[in-house]
Design an enzyme around this catalytic site. Structure first.
Site, PDB file in Angstrom:
ATOM      1  N   LYS A 192       0.803  -1.232   0.000  1.00  0.00           N
ATOM      2  CA  LYS A 192       0.000   0.000   0.000  1.00  0.00           C
ATOM      3  C   LYS A 192       0.836   1.282   0.000  1.00  0.00           C
ATOM      4  O   LYS A 192       0.443   2.276  -0.600  1.00  0.00           O
ATOM      5  CB  LYS A 192      -0.976   0.005   1.176  1.00  0.00           C
ATOM      6  CG  LYS A 192      -2.066  -1.041   1.041  1.00  0.00           C
ATOM      7  CD  LYS A 192      -3.061  -0.981   2.178  1.00  0.00           C
ATOM      8  CE  LYS A 192      -4.032  -2.152   2.060  1.00  0.00           C
ATOM      9  NZ  LYS A 192      -5.028  -2.175   3.112  1.00  0.00           N
TER      10      LYS A 192
ATOM     11  N   GLY B  29      -2.207  -1.085  17.229  1.00  0.00           N
ATOM     12  CA  GLY B  29      -1.424  -1.253  16.006  1.00  0.00           C
ATOM     13  C   GLY B  29      -1.098   0.087  15.382  1.00  0.00           C
ATOM     14  O   GLY B  29      -1.735   1.109  15.687  1.00  0.00           O
TER      15      GLY B  29
HETATM   16  P1  ATR Z   1      -0.995  -3.555   8.100  1.00  0.00           P
HETATM   17  O1  ATR Z   1      -0.618  -2.728   6.898  1.00  0.00           O
HETATM   18  O2  ATR Z   1      -1.974  -4.651   7.773  1.00  0.00           O
HETATM   19  O3  ATR Z   1      -1.457  -2.721   9.243  1.00  0.00           O
HETATM   20  P2  ATR Z   1       1.707  -3.844   9.115  1.00  0.00           P
HETATM   21  O4  ATR Z   1       2.053  -2.518   8.581  1.00  0.00           O
HETATM   22  O5  ATR Z   1       2.661  -4.964   8.907  1.00  0.00           O
HETATM   23  O6  ATR Z   1       0.325  -4.366   8.520  1.00  0.00           O
HETATM   24  O7  ATR Z   1       1.381  -3.675  10.682  1.00  0.00           O
HETATM   25  C1  ATR Z   1       1.259  -4.759  11.532  1.00  0.00           C
HETATM   26  C2  ATR Z   1       0.900  -4.281  12.957  1.00  0.00           C
HETATM   27  O8  ATR Z   1       0.774  -5.436  13.789  1.00  0.00           O
HETATM   28  C3  ATR Z   1       1.977  -3.385  13.591  1.00  0.00           C
HETATM   29  O9  ATR Z   1       1.338  -2.453  14.430  1.00  0.00           O
HETATM   30  C4  ATR Z   1       2.766  -4.408  14.433  1.00  0.00           C
HETATM   31  O10 ATR Z   1       3.434  -3.866  15.544  1.00  0.00           O
HETATM   32  P3  ATR Z   1       4.949  -3.285  15.417  1.00  0.00           P
HETATM   33  O11 ATR Z   1       4.818  -1.919  14.839  1.00  0.00           O
HETATM   34  O12 ATR Z   1       5.476  -3.310  16.790  1.00  0.00           O
HETATM   35  O13 ATR Z   1       5.685  -4.233  14.492  1.00  0.00           O
HETATM   36  C5  ATR Z   1       1.642  -5.312  14.911  1.00  0.00           C
HETATM   37  N1  ATR Z   1       2.141  -6.616  15.325  1.00  0.00           N
HETATM   38  C6  ATR Z   1       2.566  -7.605  14.511  1.00  0.00           C
HETATM   39  N2  ATR Z   1       2.963  -8.667  15.246  1.00  0.00           N
HETATM   40  C7  ATR Z   1       2.779  -8.334  16.560  1.00  0.00           C
HETATM   41  C8  ATR Z   1       2.993  -9.012  17.806  1.00  0.00           C
HETATM   42  N3  ATR Z   1       3.483 -10.237  17.844  1.00  0.00           N
HETATM   43  N4  ATR Z   1       2.690  -8.336  18.952  1.00  0.00           N
HETATM   44  C9  ATR Z   1       2.182  -7.086  18.918  1.00  0.00           C
HETATM   45  N5  ATR Z   1       1.968  -6.397  17.762  1.00  0.00           N
HETATM   46  C10 ATR Z   1       2.243  -7.014  16.602  1.00  0.00           C
END
Ligand code: ATR
Length: 275
Positions: free
Chosen positions: A69, A131
């Site tokens: 995106k 998130g």
């Molecule tokens: P999208 O575009 O679908 O929002 P992304 O940009 O990859 O996908 O974002 C993923 C979100 O999930 C992020 O907020 C990520 O937190 P970080 O910024 O700390 O990486 C969160 N996320 C993914 N795995 C996680 C986990 N195990 N625990 C907590 N947050 C998680």
């Protein structure tokens, strides 16, 4: 003679996408002169080259999913206000030699909500967004548009602060370690993280502290009942998953390409529920 329209969804990987079921259902239902909507894998490393090849082949519109995106945002030559606001593009339209970028996730999220929830849980209420990725940006903008007070909490605090700065809408960042102290004051709680996909559980929220009048939303739609929603259900807290948002953002993209705003019918929902 005009050519039948070609549309599809790009992502990496894109195999999980159920957008073709939605778009092809509406293409048929509305007698649109378009070929089958397709899933196309695009390697982020070759984004430009591969999308240019699709344009050459005569594609007229593309939905864009994870993780492309932001790349789509940079690639678009013309951007709508909402895509500028979010810094992300989920809908590309190719016409008259230009590339238009839009973001229908914001309106999709807004339309997925019952008016009752907007009135009781969002307008002038504290709303927590878990998130700080692309999906969070759209949800923060939508809640802001609906008059909610936004709180953002993310595993990586700096990323929450980054989107707060970028979006320039009024919001507060909550440190994850302080979540327990504030969660009881939240009337709307949205998970936009990937926690809950596959076999992962989402334990960011201690639901015993959540107000029973709150409304809980998980953007994930597969599985239908994530651990997050199941925890809400156990406490009799109202909730919904991400399937309606998926359908509503698709409807708006469809409208951009075909000039028809399709209906979210029971027939389509049953098709999707049955997957
Ligand atoms: P999208 O575009 O679908 O929002 P992304 O940009 O990859 O996908 O974002 C993923 C979100 O999930 C992020 O907020 C990520 O937190 P970080 O910024 O700390 O990486 C969160 N996320 C993914 N795995 C996680 C986990 N195990 N625990 C907590 N947050 C998680």
């Amino acid at each position: 003679m005009t050519q039948s329209k070609k549309t599809g969804v790009i992502g990496f990987p894109v195999d999980h996408s159920i957008s073709p079921i939605i778009h092809n259902h509406w293409i048929k239902e509305n007698n649109i002169d378009a070929v089958n909507y397709e899933k196309i894998n695009i390697d982020p490393k070759h984004f430009e080259k591969e999308v240019c090849a699709l344009i050459e082949s005569g594609i007229s519109g593309l939905n864009v999913t994870v993780p492309l995106k932001e790349l789509a945002f940079s690639f678009a030559k013309e951007l709508t206000d909402v895509s500028k606001q979010t810094g992300a593009v989920n809908t590309l339209t190719f016409k008259k030699g230009t590339v238009c970028g839009d973001n229908t996730d914001v309106i999709g999220f807004q339309r997925s909500l019952d008016q009752k929830v907007v009135d009781h849980n969002i307008y002038n209420k504290n709303c927590l967004v878990l998130g700080a990725g692309g999906a969070a940006r759209a949800v923060v903008c939508a809640i802001h548009n609906l008059g909610g007070r936004v709180y953002i909490c993310n595993r990586t605090l700096e990323k929450a602060e980054q989107i707060q700065r970028f979006l320039q809408t009024e919001s507060e960042v909550v440190d994850q370690k302080d979540l327990g102290d504030v969660v009881g004051e939240m009337q709307f709680i949205v998970n936009t993280t990937s926690l809950g996909l596959g076999n992962t559980n989402n334990t960011m929220i201690n639901f015993t502290k959540v107000d029973q009048g709150a409304f809980v939303y998980d953007l994930i739609y597969n599985p239908k009942l994530t651990s997050f929603l199941s925890d809400a259900q156990k406490r009799n807290i109202q909730y919904q998953n991400g399937i309606k948002m998926l359908v509503e953002q698709a409807a708006e993209s469809f409208n951009i390409w075909h000039n028809v705003l399709p209906k979210n019918s029971d027939l389509l929902m049953n098709k999707l529920e049955g997957l």
